[in-house]
Write a protein that holds these residues in place. Structure first.
Motif, PDB file in Angstrom:
ATOM      1  N   THR A  61     -18.127  38.000  -0.685  1.00 33.60           N
ATOM      2  CA  THR A  61     -19.214  37.037  -0.612  1.00 33.60           C
ATOM      3  C   THR A  61     -19.072  35.479  -0.952  1.00 33.60           C
ATOM      4  N   ASP A  62     -18.028  35.380  -2.239  1.00 31.65           N
ATOM      5  CA  ASP A  62     -17.635  34.133  -2.284  1.00 31.65           C
ATOM      6  C   ASP A  62     -16.732  33.546  -1.555  1.00 31.65           C
ATOM      7  N   ILE A  63     -16.036  34.047  -0.790  1.00 37.45           N
ATOM      8  CA  ILE A  63     -15.064  33.605  -0.032  1.00 37.45           C
ATOM      9  C   ILE A  63     -15.779  33.245   1.300  1.00 37.45           C
ATOM     10  N   SER A  64     -16.730  34.063   1.828  1.00 37.05           N
ATOM     11  CA  SER A  64     -17.597  33.980   2.713  1.00 37.05           C
ATOM     12  C   SER A  64     -18.484  32.560   2.592  1.00 37.05           C
ATOM     13  N   GLU A  65     -19.030  32.475   1.579  1.00 41.64           N
ATOM     14  CA  GLU A  65     -19.651  31.496   1.429  1.00 41.64           C
ATOM     15  C   GLU A  65     -18.942  30.224   1.636  1.00 41.64           C
ATOM     16  N   GLU A  66     -17.712  29.993   1.205  1.00 45.15           N
ATOM     17  CA  GLU A  66     -16.778  28.972   0.996  1.00 45.15           C
ATOM     18  C   GLU A  66     -16.314  28.698   2.511  1.00 45.15           C
ATOM     19  N   THR A  67     -16.218  29.501   3.283  1.00 48.37           N
ATOM     20  CA  THR A  67     -15.280  29.403   4.515  1.00 48.37           C
ATOM     21  C   THR A  67     -16.394  29.850   6.024  1.00 48.37           C
ATOM     22  N   GLY A  68     -17.409  30.563   5.570  1.00 49.77           N
ATOM     23  CA  GLY A  68     -18.349  30.933   6.670  1.00 49.77           C
ATOM     24  C   GLY A  68     -17.904  32.067   7.467  1.00 49.77           C
ATOM     25  N   ALA A  69     -16.686  32.751   6.975  1.00 45.92           N
ATOM     26  CA  ALA A  69     -16.309  33.843   7.672  1.00 45.92           C
ATOM     27  C   ALA A  69     -17.209  34.913   7.556  1.00 45.92           C
ATOM     28  N   ASP A  70     -17.130  36.144   8.193  1.00 49.91           N
ATOM     29  CA  ASP A  70     -17.984  37.255   8.025  1.00 49.91           C
ATOM     30  C   ASP A  70     -17.589  37.972   6.749  1.00 49.91           C
ATOM     31  N   VAL A  71     -18.634  38.366   6.196  1.00 56.38           N
ATOM     32  CA  VAL A  71     -18.157  39.241   4.655  1.00 56.38           C
ATOM     33  C   VAL A  71     -17.625  40.561   4.901  1.00 56.38           C
ATOM     34  N   ARG A  72     -18.099  41.100   5.771  1.00 56.02           N
ATOM     35  CA  ARG A  72     -17.466  42.293   6.150  1.00 56.02           C
ATOM     36  C   ARG A  72     -16.132  42.457   6.612  1.00 56.02           C
ATOM     37  N   ARG A  73     -15.337  41.420   7.430  1.00 49.98           N
ATOM     38  CA  ARG A  73     -14.260  41.141   7.787  1.00 49.98           C
ATOM     39  C   ARG A  73     -13.387  40.727   6.343  1.00 49.98           C
ATOM     40  N   LEU A  74     -14.109  40.186   5.608  1.00 48.17           N
ATOM     41  CA  LEU A  74     -13.242  39.756   4.416  1.00 48.17           C
ATOM     42  C   LEU A  74     -13.051  40.833   3.668  1.00 48.17           C
ATOM     43  N   SER A  75     -13.945  41.732   3.282  1.00 44.71           N
ATOM     44  CA  SER A  75     -14.113  42.888   2.630  1.00 44.71           C
ATOM     45  C   SER A  75     -13.046  43.593   3.367  1.00 44.71           C
ATOM     46  N   TYR A  76     -12.810  43.953   4.396  1.00 41.93           N
ATOM     47  CA  TYR A  76     -11.676  44.657   5.025  1.00 41.93           C
ATOM     48  C   TYR A  76     -10.502  44.216   4.769  1.00 41.93           C
ATOM     49  N   HIS A  77     -10.159  42.812   4.884  1.00 49.04           N
ATOM     50  CA  HIS A  77      -8.818  42.255   4.657  1.00 49.04           C
ATOM     51  C   HIS A  77      -8.504  42.243   3.253  1.00 49.04           C
ATOM     52  N   MET A  78      -9.647  42.234   2.246  1.00 49.97           N
ATOM     53  CA  MET A  78      -9.385  42.062   1.022  1.00 49.97           C
ATOM     54  C   MET A  78      -8.779  43.679   0.300  1.00 49.97           C
ATOM     55  N   ARG A  79      -9.493  44.495   1.024  1.00 48.04           N
ATOM     56  CA  ARG A  79      -8.962  46.091   0.701  1.00 48.04           C
ATOM     57  C   ARG A  79      -7.496  46.169   1.241  1.00 48.04           C
ATOM     58  N   GLU A  80      -7.370  45.627   2.347  1.00 42.66           N
ATOM     59  CA  GLU A  80      -5.844  45.509   2.968  1.00 42.66           C
ATOM     60  C   GLU A  80      -5.103  44.885   2.055  1.00 42.66           C
ATOM     61  N   LEU A  81      -5.382  43.973   1.442  1.00 44.54           N
ATOM     62  CA  LEU A  81      -4.396  43.002   0.577  1.00 44.54           C
ATOM     63  C   LEU A  81      -4.192  43.672  -0.752  1.00 44.54           C
ATOM     64  N   ALA A  82      -5.175  44.463  -1.155  1.00 45.62           N
ATOM     65  CA  ALA A  82      -5.214  45.264  -2.378  1.00 45.62           C
ATOM     66  C   ALA A  82      -4.248  46.490  -2.195  1.00 45.62           C
TER      67      ALA A  82
END
Length: 185
Positions: free
Chosen positions: A29-50
């Protein structure tokens, strides 16, 4: 080449830079608010990076009936120097271009929306100058300190916004310090 795999997607690049400039904890959500990127896509990629070992979940908070995961970097970007230096130059160029593309798109979006010159105190600058090694080190130190100060300002502003309930507005910046090259004639 885990770094190359992690940085092979532009959204992962945005996530890693958001968490390493300098090191800080972020949610999708933090990154979505900064970038406008979709929060679900961000969540997916954050799980992948983890899963790749670049970030880890360090906290969670209840938000509107669900849990928001907070991540932190596992190793600093500086720790990737050995892996980065082993990468082919073409891969390094792609990573740098991805980072700069994000900044240029943010600038273009502000120009298109009419918000770039909405503030009387807006700043833009670009310059290339001749320097000795001491001057180069001094210039890079100034840019590094500016970046750290900007992140501190952001954190303080977010705390004030949370306290007052105000929505706030976006402030964008781009910093890059590097050994330059003469522009083509």
């Amino acid at each position: 080449m885990a770094l190359a795999v992690a940085m092979s997607h532009p959204l992962r690049v945005r996530i890693l830079y958001a968490m390493h400039s300098p090191e800080r904890r972020r949610s999708a959500t933090d990154i979505s608010e900064e970038t406008g990127a979709d929060v679900r896509r961000l969540s997916y990629h954050m799980r992948e990076l983890a899963a790749m070992g670049f970030i880890e979940q360090v906290d969670q908070k209840a938000v509107r009936g669900s849990l928001e995961k907070i991540y932190a970097p596992i190793k600093r970007l500086e720790a990737w120097d050995l892996e980065y230096t082993a990468m082919p130059d073409a891969v390094k160029q792609i990573l740098t271009a991805s980072f700069l593309k994000t900044g240029v798109f943010a600038l273009g979006a502000a120009i298109n929306a009419g918000t770039f010159d909405a503030r009387e105190d807006a700043v833009i600058g670009q310059h290339t100058f001749w320097s000795d090694e001491r001057g180069a080190k001094e210039a890079m130190a100034v840019l590094d300190e500016a970046l750290r100060s900007l992140v501190e300002i952001e954190e303080n502003a977010q705390a004030r916004l949370a306290e007052t309930g105000e929505e706030g507005f976006l402030i964008s910046y781009m910093l890059a310090g590097y050994e330059g090259s003469l522009r083509p004639a």
